[in-house]
Motif scaffolding. Structure first.
Motif, short mmCIF file in Angstrom:
data_model
loop_
_atom_site.label_atom_id
_atom_site.label_comp_id
_atom_site.label_asym_id
_atom_site.label_seq_id
_atom_site.Cartn_x
_atom_site.Cartn_y
_atom_site.Cartn_z
N LYS A 106 0.90 -0.86 -0.18
CA LYS A 106 -0.20 -0.02 0.00
C LYS A 106 0.21 1.35 -0.06
CE LYS A 106 0.37 -1.87 4.46
NZ LYS A 106 -0.18 -3.10 4.56
N LEU A 138 -8.61 0.19 9.62
CA LEU A 138 -8.09 0.15 7.88
C LEU A 138 -6.56 -0.43 8.34
CD1 LEU A 138 -8.86 2.90 6.16
CD2 LEU A 138 -9.72 0.59 5.90
N ASN A 139 -6.20 -0.34 10.24
CA ASN A 139 -4.58 -0.91 10.58
C ASN A 139 -5.35 -1.99 12.07
OD1 ASN A 139 -2.51 -0.26 12.47
ND2 ASN A 139 -1.74 -0.85 10.24
N TYR A 152 1.62 -8.99 11.81
CA TYR A 152 -0.21 -8.07 11.79
C TYR A 152 0.73 -6.56 11.25
CZ TYR A 152 -2.88 -11.32 14.03
OH TYR A 152 -3.89 -12.21 14.58
N GLU A 191 3.73 -4.02 10.83
CA GLU A 191 5.07 -3.23 8.94
C GLU A 191 5.82 -3.87 9.34
OE1 GLU A 191 3.40 -2.38 5.80
OE2 GLU A 191 2.06 -3.22 7.05
N ASP A 214 -0.33 4.06 7.80
CA ASP A 214 -0.66 2.61 6.73
C ASP A 214 -1.86 2.09 6.70
OD1 ASP A 214 0.16 -0.05 6.18
OD2 ASP A 214 -1.26 -0.41 7.46
N GLY A 270 -7.70 -8.61 8.94
CA GLY A 270 -7.08 -6.97 8.27
C GLY A 270 -5.71 -6.97 7.91
N ALA A 271 -4.96 -8.34 8.80
CA ALA A 271 -3.91 -8.42 8.50
C ALA A 271 -3.52 -9.50 8.89
CB ALA A 271 -2.80 -7.14 9.50
#
Ligand code: NAP
Ligand code: HSE
Length: 436
Positions: free
Chosen positions: A107, A160-161, A190, A192, A203, A302-303
């Protein structure tokens, strides 16, 4: 059956290993759905000697990921390295210049260079797909680009994270410490590579800028996202929000305001009755409001390796089908990149809403009067105001207030009036209340 789609995999970390596991485990099902097998032929990462959780012996190793697209045994390159620039971007550019399709979960790269890459993909008539870049395993890009294509979307927002949501919901449920829960989210795969991207809200801002472009047909504007992460939150904010009937969630919000675009990532107070209040752990949820569909809610993991691999392989299946003859490659965004609209950033000042404002103040007479005077002078109406306890060793107490509905500019003005006040021991923290 038709010839396999031959895939080069750049990046063999959490997601890369997940893709190998998924392609191997569901090979027959994937081949039936894609109309032909999907076969990983070549792999690449930084350290060839690293011990991996998957067996790499069936695959050819390539040291230089930038030349993967030039190889005769590769039809599609999957970039799972990360980073907006560096080897990921060089690999993406070179892949499309070689006339090969690209799938990415990156992303950061799409938020910064998505328009350039989309133009390259369109010129080369190759696919550029990035379902895994937004909200992990949730097919939200496909859902908005295709499922909701007939709608005008005025607002898109959500969680979103996964890392931040895992931290916030775990702290809320267990009272555990921020750093301790962040370390657990990292161990689960999960976060970064640099978790500051997660906890500083960057993110989520990357993902929001991509979602906005897909939803509104606008050019990606990552610098236009106002971004605040969760690092300044205290356990006391979570407890205070709970006492008021809210949970705290990091929300990305994008909406059109005439020909302008408002984009913001900020922790919000979410009322217990709102669907997003029940989104826990690394789950993400995206709400899109279409003018004919009404409110659409996309929710899921989401991850993590499995969900993200699921989105990557779904993109590969689409490419396998589309390159069998007759299928459409499509454009990366909702419209060709030259037709995406440039929308100027909207000012948050006129937006109406209620806010939670937390002050850390010196424990002495007159401080509350100073704060409430600033609110009065700026025209902010206070709904509730709570001061808890006496100052401990830190020499500060927490004062939290919730405002009545009013323009955001009034709260900003009140805080401007308090700037430099000796009564405040740190800058105030403002969070919007999410409407029902
Ligand atoms: P990761 O576990 O850190 O893996 C990154 C991989 O890239 C590793 O295999 C690493 O090689 C390789 N790599 C890193 N720098 C490199 C360099 N300079 N040259 C060559 N190879 C390099 O990351 P990840 O979690 O799998 O994430 C990959 C991508 O997916 C990122 O864009 C991330 O934002 C995105 N994503 C992740 C998730 C998630 O839940 N983790 C979800 C959605 C999207 P070595 O293994 O040899 O060190
Ligand atoms: N670090 C990201 C997150 C991975 O926690 O949501 C999924 O994009």
């Amino acid at each position: 059956m038709a010839e396999p789609l031959r895939v080069a995999l750049a990046g063999l970390g959490t997601v890369g290993a997940g893709v190998i596991r998924l392609v191997e485990a569901n090979a027959d099902l994937i081949a039936r759905r894609a109309g032909r097998p999907i076969k990983i032929t070549v792999i690449s990462a930084r350290d060839r000697s690293k011990k991996r959780p998957v067996d790499l012996t069936p695959y050819t190793w390539e040291d230089d990921m930038v030349i993967l697209g030039e190889r005769a045994d590769v039809d599609v390159v999957v970039e799972l390295v990360g980073g907006a620039d560096g080897p990921a971007l060089s690999c993406a550019r070179a892949t499309m210049e070689a006339g090969k399709a690209l799938v990415t979960a990156n992303k950061a790269m799409i938020a910064h260079h998505g328009l350039e890459l989309a133009a390259k993909a369109e010129a080369a008539k190759v696919a550029l797909k990035f379902e895994a870049a937004v909200a992990g395993g949730i097919p939200v890009i496909k859902g908005l680009r295709e499922g909701a294509a007939a709608n005008e979307i005025e607002r898109v927002y959500g969680i979103l994270n996964g890392t931040c949501n895992y931290i916030l919901s775990t702290m809320e449920d267990t009272g555990r410490d921020f750093a301790d829960v962040l370390a657990e989210a990292q161990a689960k795969g999960y976060a970064e590579a640099d978790p500051a991207f997660d906890i500083e809200g960057i993110d989520a801002a990357h993902k929001l800028s991509i979602l906005a472009a897909i939803s509104f047909g606008s050019k990606i504007d990552f610098p236009g996202v106002e971004t605040t992460g969760i690092t300044r939150l205290r356990a006391a904010d979570i407890a205070q929000a709970h006492a008021l009937g809210y949970v705290i969630r990091l929300i990305g919000m994008a909406e059109t305001q005439g020909d302008k675009l408002f984009q913001r990532v900020q922790p919000h107070l979410v009322p217990f009755g709102h669907p997003l209040a029940h989104v826990d752990g690394a789950t993400n949820a995206v709400v899109a409001e279409g003018n004919f569909s009404g409110r659409l809610l996309f929710q899921g993991a989401g991850a993590g390796d499995g969900p993200t691999a699921s989105a990557v392989v779904a993109d590969l299946i689409d490419i396998a089908r589309s390159t069998m003859g007759g299928g459409e490659i499509g454009v990366p965004f909702s419209v060709p990149v030259a037709e995406l609209e440039a929308m100027a950033p909207a000012d948050s000042g006129p937006r109406l809403g209620r806010a939670y404002i937390r002050f850390m103040v010196a424990d002495r007479p007159g401080v509350l009067a100073e704060i409430t005077a600033a609110m009065r002078d700026a025209g902010v109406s206070i709904e509730s105001l709570i001061q808890k306890g006496r100052a401990g060793d830190a020499g500060a107490v927490m004062v939290a207030m919730v405002t009545h509905e009013g323009p955001e500019s009034a709260v900003a003005e009140a805080l401007r009036l308090l700037e430099g006040s000796a009564s405040l021991t740190e800058p105030p923290l403002v969070m919007q209340l999410l409407g029902e």
